[in-house]
Design a protein around this motif. Sequence first.
Motif, short mmCIF file in Angstrom:
data_model
loop_
_atom_site.label_atom_id
_atom_site.label_comp_id
_atom_site.label_asym_id
_atom_site.label_seq_id
_atom_site.Cartn_x
_atom_site.Cartn_y
_atom_site.Cartn_z
N SER A 76 0.84 -1.20 0.00
CA SER A 76 0.00 0.00 0.00
C SER A 76 0.87 1.24 0.00
CB SER A 76 -0.93 0.00 1.21
OG SER A 76 -0.19 -0.05 2.40
N LEU A 77 0.25 2.36 -0.33
CA LEU A 77 0.92 3.65 -0.28
C LEU A 77 0.59 4.27 1.08
CD1 LEU A 77 0.14 4.86 -3.90
CD2 LEU A 77 2.16 3.67 -3.06
N PHE A 78 1.62 4.58 1.86
CA PHE A 78 1.46 5.11 3.20
C PHE A 78 1.70 6.61 3.15
CE2 PHE A 78 2.46 6.15 7.54
CZ PHE A 78 1.76 5.22 8.31
N VAL A 79 0.71 7.39 3.59
CA VAL A 79 0.79 8.85 3.52
C VAL A 79 0.72 9.43 4.93
CG1 VAL A 79 -0.26 10.96 2.60
CG2 VAL A 79 -0.40 8.81 1.28
N ASP A 80 1.76 10.16 5.34
CA ASP A 80 1.71 10.93 6.57
C ASP A 80 1.09 12.28 6.23
OD1 ASP A 80 2.69 9.39 8.72
OD2 ASP A 80 4.75 9.67 8.04
N CYS A 81 -0.07 12.55 6.80
CA CYS A 81 -0.81 13.78 6.51
C CYS A 81 -0.38 14.89 7.46
CB CYS A 81 -2.31 13.51 6.64
SG CYS A 81 -2.90 12.26 5.46
N ALA A 82 -0.49 16.13 6.97
CA ALA A 82 -0.04 17.29 7.74
C ALA A 82 -1.02 17.68 8.84
CB ALA A 82 0.19 18.47 6.80
N ASP A 83 -2.33 17.46 8.58
CA ASP A 83 -3.32 17.91 9.55
C ASP A 83 -4.64 17.17 9.33
OD1 ASP A 83 -4.53 19.20 7.28
OD2 ASP A 83 -3.37 21.01 7.68
N ILE A 100 -6.08 14.67 6.10
CA ILE A 100 -6.43 13.25 6.23
C ILE A 100 -7.91 13.03 5.91
CG2 ILE A 100 -6.88 13.17 8.73
CD1 ILE A 100 -5.37 10.43 8.71
N ASP A 101 -8.77 13.96 6.34
CA ASP A 101 -10.20 13.85 6.04
C ASP A 101 -10.45 13.92 4.53
OD1 ASP A 101 -10.80 13.65 8.74
OD2 ASP A 101 -11.43 15.75 8.93
N ARG A 102 -9.80 14.88 3.86
CA ARG A 102 -9.97 15.07 2.42
C ARG A 102 -9.48 13.85 1.63
NH1 ARG A 102 -6.51 16.54 -1.38
NH2 ARG A 102 -4.89 17.18 0.08
N LEU A 103 -8.28 13.37 1.97
CA LEU A 103 -7.74 12.21 1.25
C LEU A 103 -8.55 10.95 1.51
CD1 LEU A 103 -3.89 12.79 1.67
CD2 LEU A 103 -5.28 13.08 -0.40
N ARG A 111 -4.69 9.34 14.52
CA ARG A 111 -5.72 9.26 13.48
C ARG A 111 -5.15 8.48 12.31
NH1 ARG A 111 -9.77 13.47 11.31
NH2 ARG A 111 -11.52 12.05 11.10
N PHE A 112 -5.84 7.43 11.91
CA PHE A 112 -5.38 6.55 10.86
C PHE A 112 -6.58 5.97 10.13
CE2 PHE A 112 -4.41 2.30 9.32
CZ PHE A 112 -3.21 2.48 8.64
N GLY A 113 -6.46 5.80 8.82
CA GLY A 113 -7.48 5.12 8.03
C GLY A 113 -6.82 4.41 6.87
N ASN A 143 -2.23 8.44 7.54
CA ASN A 143 -1.83 8.57 8.93
C ASN A 143 -1.68 10.05 9.31
OD1 ASN A 143 -0.70 7.48 11.43
ND2 ASN A 143 1.23 8.35 10.72
N LEU A 144 -2.14 10.35 10.52
CA LEU A 144 -1.89 11.68 11.11
C LEU A 144 -1.00 11.43 12.32
CD1 LEU A 144 -2.43 14.70 10.95
CD2 LEU A 144 -4.43 14.33 12.40
#
Length: 135
Positions: free
Chosen positions: A82-89, A93-96, A118-120, A133-134
């Motif tokens: 999978s592609l793991f993305v660390d979100c800024a805020d 994370i909600d938008r993605l 926060r993770f999904g 990931n946040l």
Amino acid sequence: MAVAPPQKITTFLMFEGRAEEAMTFYTSLFEDGRIIDVTRYGPDGPGPEGTVVHATFQLAGQRFMCIDSPAKHEFGFTPAVSLFVDCADEAEIDRLYAALGEGGAELMALGDHGFSRRFGWVNDRFGVSWQLNLP
């Protein structure tokens, strides 16, 4: 200022006719997302005319490659990679999560799972798996 070396390992995504749609969608989600180059099949194939022979695009400073395979195969993408993305805020994370999950499948609901505040995890409509990931 030192110049970063070229990226040595690049994620390569193989689609069956939806590479351009996926690449365009992904680049729309990230601020620096851009399509770098696209080569398409012509009338002489072997893939359907206009589909992607090879393309390169960028998301969050990382390059990716994709193709439309002219050969039909009995496998697709799997959440094992999978592609793991660390979100800024929270907003990111909600938008993605909403955009990537639309038409896809939820693997882990967005929330506090103990290892992250926060993770999904979702499979998008193309079957590509994303962990958001946040930290």
